[in-house]
Scaffold this motif. Structure first.
Motif, short mmCIF file in Angstrom:
data_model
loop_
_atom_site.label_atom_id
_atom_site.label_comp_id
_atom_site.label_asym_id
_atom_site.label_seq_id
_atom_site.Cartn_x
_atom_site.Cartn_y
_atom_site.Cartn_z
N UNK A 24 1.72 -0.53 -11.59
CA UNK A 24 1.06 -0.44 -10.28
C UNK A 24 -0.43 -0.15 -10.51
N UNK A 25 -1.22 -0.37 -9.48
CA UNK A 25 -2.66 -0.11 -9.54
C UNK A 25 -2.92 1.29 -8.98
N UNK A 26 -3.65 2.11 -9.72
CA UNK A 26 -4.00 3.45 -9.26
C UNK A 26 -5.38 3.43 -8.62
N UNK A 27 -5.45 3.93 -7.38
CA UNK A 27 -6.73 4.07 -6.69
C UNK A 27 -7.04 5.56 -6.55
N UNK A 28 -8.30 5.89 -6.36
CA UNK A 28 -8.58 7.30 -6.09
C UNK A 28 -8.16 7.62 -4.66
N UNK A 38 0.86 -1.19 0.00
CA UNK A 38 0.00 0.00 0.00
C UNK A 38 0.89 1.24 0.00
N UNK A 39 0.69 2.11 -0.99
CA UNK A 39 1.50 3.32 -1.11
C UNK A 39 0.55 4.52 -1.19
N UNK A 41 -9.37 -0.91 -4.20
CA UNK A 41 -8.28 -1.37 -5.06
C UNK A 41 -7.45 -2.45 -4.37
N UNK A 42 -7.16 -2.26 -3.09
CA UNK A 42 -6.39 -3.27 -2.34
C UNK A 42 -7.19 -4.55 -2.21
N UNK A 43 -8.47 -4.42 -1.89
CA UNK A 43 -9.32 -5.60 -1.68
C UNK A 43 -9.43 -6.45 -2.94
N UNK A 44 -9.50 -5.79 -4.10
CA UNK A 44 -9.58 -6.56 -5.35
C UNK A 44 -8.36 -7.46 -5.53
N UNK A 45 -7.18 -6.95 -5.19
CA UNK A 45 -5.96 -7.76 -5.31
C UNK A 45 -5.94 -8.88 -4.27
N UNK A 58 1.59 -3.26 -6.21
CA UNK A 58 1.44 -2.04 -5.42
C UNK A 58 0.15 -1.32 -5.79
N UNK A 59 -0.41 -0.64 -4.79
CA UNK A 59 -1.56 0.23 -5.00
C UNK A 59 -1.15 1.65 -4.63
N UNK A 60 -1.32 2.59 -5.56
CA UNK A 60 -0.94 3.99 -5.36
C UNK A 60 -2.18 4.87 -5.27
N UNK A 61 -2.00 6.04 -4.63
CA UNK A 61 -3.06 7.04 -4.61
C UNK A 61 -2.67 8.28 -5.41
N UNK A 62 -1.44 8.31 -5.94
CA UNK A 62 -0.92 9.50 -6.60
C UNK A 62 -0.92 9.31 -8.12
N UNK A 63 -1.81 9.98 -8.86
CA UNK A 63 -1.86 9.78 -10.31
C UNK A 63 -0.62 10.27 -11.03
#
Length: 425
Positions: free
Chosen positions: A365-369, A326-327, A378-382, A348-353
């Motif tokens: 990496x996966x981008x979350x809002x 988680x980032x 986003x984390x739960x999906x992984x 990895x899951x990021x919050x920074x576009x």
């Protein structure tokens, strides 16, 4: 404002060339071991790569009793400043300039803007040497996160200008912290022969007072780390069951790192995945703040593991034990832990576009809002789709392994060549 097109060092392009002679490079950093952060990791990786290529490096840092003694390390007397375990040089002196001059540097590389960085700038100007700055840190975000008083920052500008002999320092909006940071950047960077940024994210957050032709894009690299005890031993050490799903955070457990987004997001993750465990690996400087944050998030205490700062081998064990990194930070200019996780095959899951678009592992990496609900989803999906998580981790690793410490060192040598040519050295 449209960000300028950055120059990519020729060493990373076909036909690029580095300096043909061995160089003596003096590096200056206000942060160093036993602290652990991205600046230290980048600096250590760079000096190892340069030394392996036959160049000499002197690293000038604040002295700490736990630092290893080494001939290539010049530790200067420093005082604890009370912020994030930093130790600061009281003030650069002429005697310190002479100590560095006696080593015979060809070029100065400044990695931070504190008193040690000021000393590096002073050495370059006194000796007439080319100077390279790396802009590692989003200073605007940090002065806000640590609530540095504007009056103290204004005083810093005046003191810097006086020490550098600048009678007419750069003017900026002194009513805001950001305006004063811009003034400091003006003092240190305006006459730099080259300024290195690790990602375009830097320029999306800070307007640097440097012409476009002197800004170079050079992402730092990290070496692959070997663990010491292995993932099972790591889990056993911290009471993490084999069936627990580990959401890992690596970095300073502090305000500017997005921990206030991560904790409420994890409460939602835990509601969806009761076997989830949040593991926070990194130094904690505000324990009461963290404790309140955990309590307010509603997370059951034993589902959060706080390890504190760990040695490199133990951090590698943490990656090996993790399901997802988680980032949540939106202030990082590069996020070296993203590369570390990628090399370990951890998604990895990021919050920074901005970092998602321009970071070293890019869109692997996966981008979350930026909301707790969006980050949690986003984390739960992984966590719920291990096969997808493995594919994501494999794609990230394939991207990360291409950016080696040797390539990083070669790119920086090309920047040094540009700086030497501009200075006529």
């Amino acid at each position: 404002m449209t960000a300028p097109t950055l120059l990519t060092p020729a060493a990373t392009r076909p036909g690029g060339r580095a300096p043909s002679r061995a160089l003596q490079i003096a590096h200056f950093s206000d942060t160093y071991l036993p602290r652990r952060d991205g600046v230290i990791s980048s600096l250590h990786t760079l000096t190892e790569a340069l030394t392996a290529a036959g160049h000499g490096c002197l690293t000038v840092v604040p002295r700490h009793r736990q630092q290893p003694a080494a001939p290539e390390l010049l530790g200067l007397r420093a005082l604890a400043c009370g912020v994030a375990d930093l130790r600061l040089l009281p003030w650069p002196t002429n005697a310190q300039v002479e100590r560095v001059a006696a080593w015979g540097p060809d070029l100065i590389h400044v990695h931070t803007p504190g008193p040690v960085g000021l000393l590096g700038t002073l050495v370059a100007r006194r000796l007439g040497l080319p100077i390279v700055h790396t802009y590692h840190t989003d200073l605007h975000a940090y002065v806000d996160a640590y609530r540095i008083p504007i009056a103290a920052l204004r005083l810093l500008v005046r003191l810097y200008a006086r020490r550098l002999g600048v009678t007419d320092p750069p003017r900026a909006d002194g009513r805001t912290r950001h305006g004063v940071v811009d003034a400091v950047n003006g003092l240190l960077l305006t006459d730099a022969d080259a300024v290195v940024v690790p990602t375009p994210a830097v320029l999306a957050r800070a307007g640097l007072p440097v012409p476009q032709q002197r800004i170079f894009l050079v992402p730092a690299a990290v070496p692959e780390r070997a663990g010491t005890a292995g993932p099972a031993a790591f889990r056993d050490r911290y009471g993490i069951a084999p069936t627990d799903r580990v959401v890992l955070f690596v970095g300073r457990v502090n305000r500017e790192k997005g921990v206030d987004l991560l904790l409420p997001a994890f409460a939602r993750i835990l509601a969806a995945e009761p076997q989830a465990r949040l593991v926070l690996v990194g130094a904690v400087y505000e324990r009461r703040w963290l404790r309140r944050l955990i309590e307010c998030s509603g997370v059951v205490g034993d589902r959060v593991v706080v390890t504190g700062q760990l040695p490199g081998g133990s951090v590698a064990d943490a990656y090996a034990a993790a399901d997802v990194l988680a980032f949540p930070s939106r202030t990082d200019t590069q996020g070296l832990v993203l590369q570390e996780a990628a090399l370990a095959g951890v998604p990895s899951v990021l919050a920074d576009p901005v970092l998602h678009r321009s970071g070293a592992i890019g869109e692997t990496a996966v981008l979350a809002d930026g909301s707790p609900a969006g980050f949690a989803a986003a984390v739960t999906r992984l966590l719920r789709d291990p096969a997808a998580a493995r594919r994501q981790g494999a794609a990230a690793r394939a991207r990360a392994v291409r950016h080696t410490p040797q390539r990083y060192g070669a790119a920086m040598l090309d920047v040094y060549r540009h700086a030497l040519a501009r200075a006529g050295s």
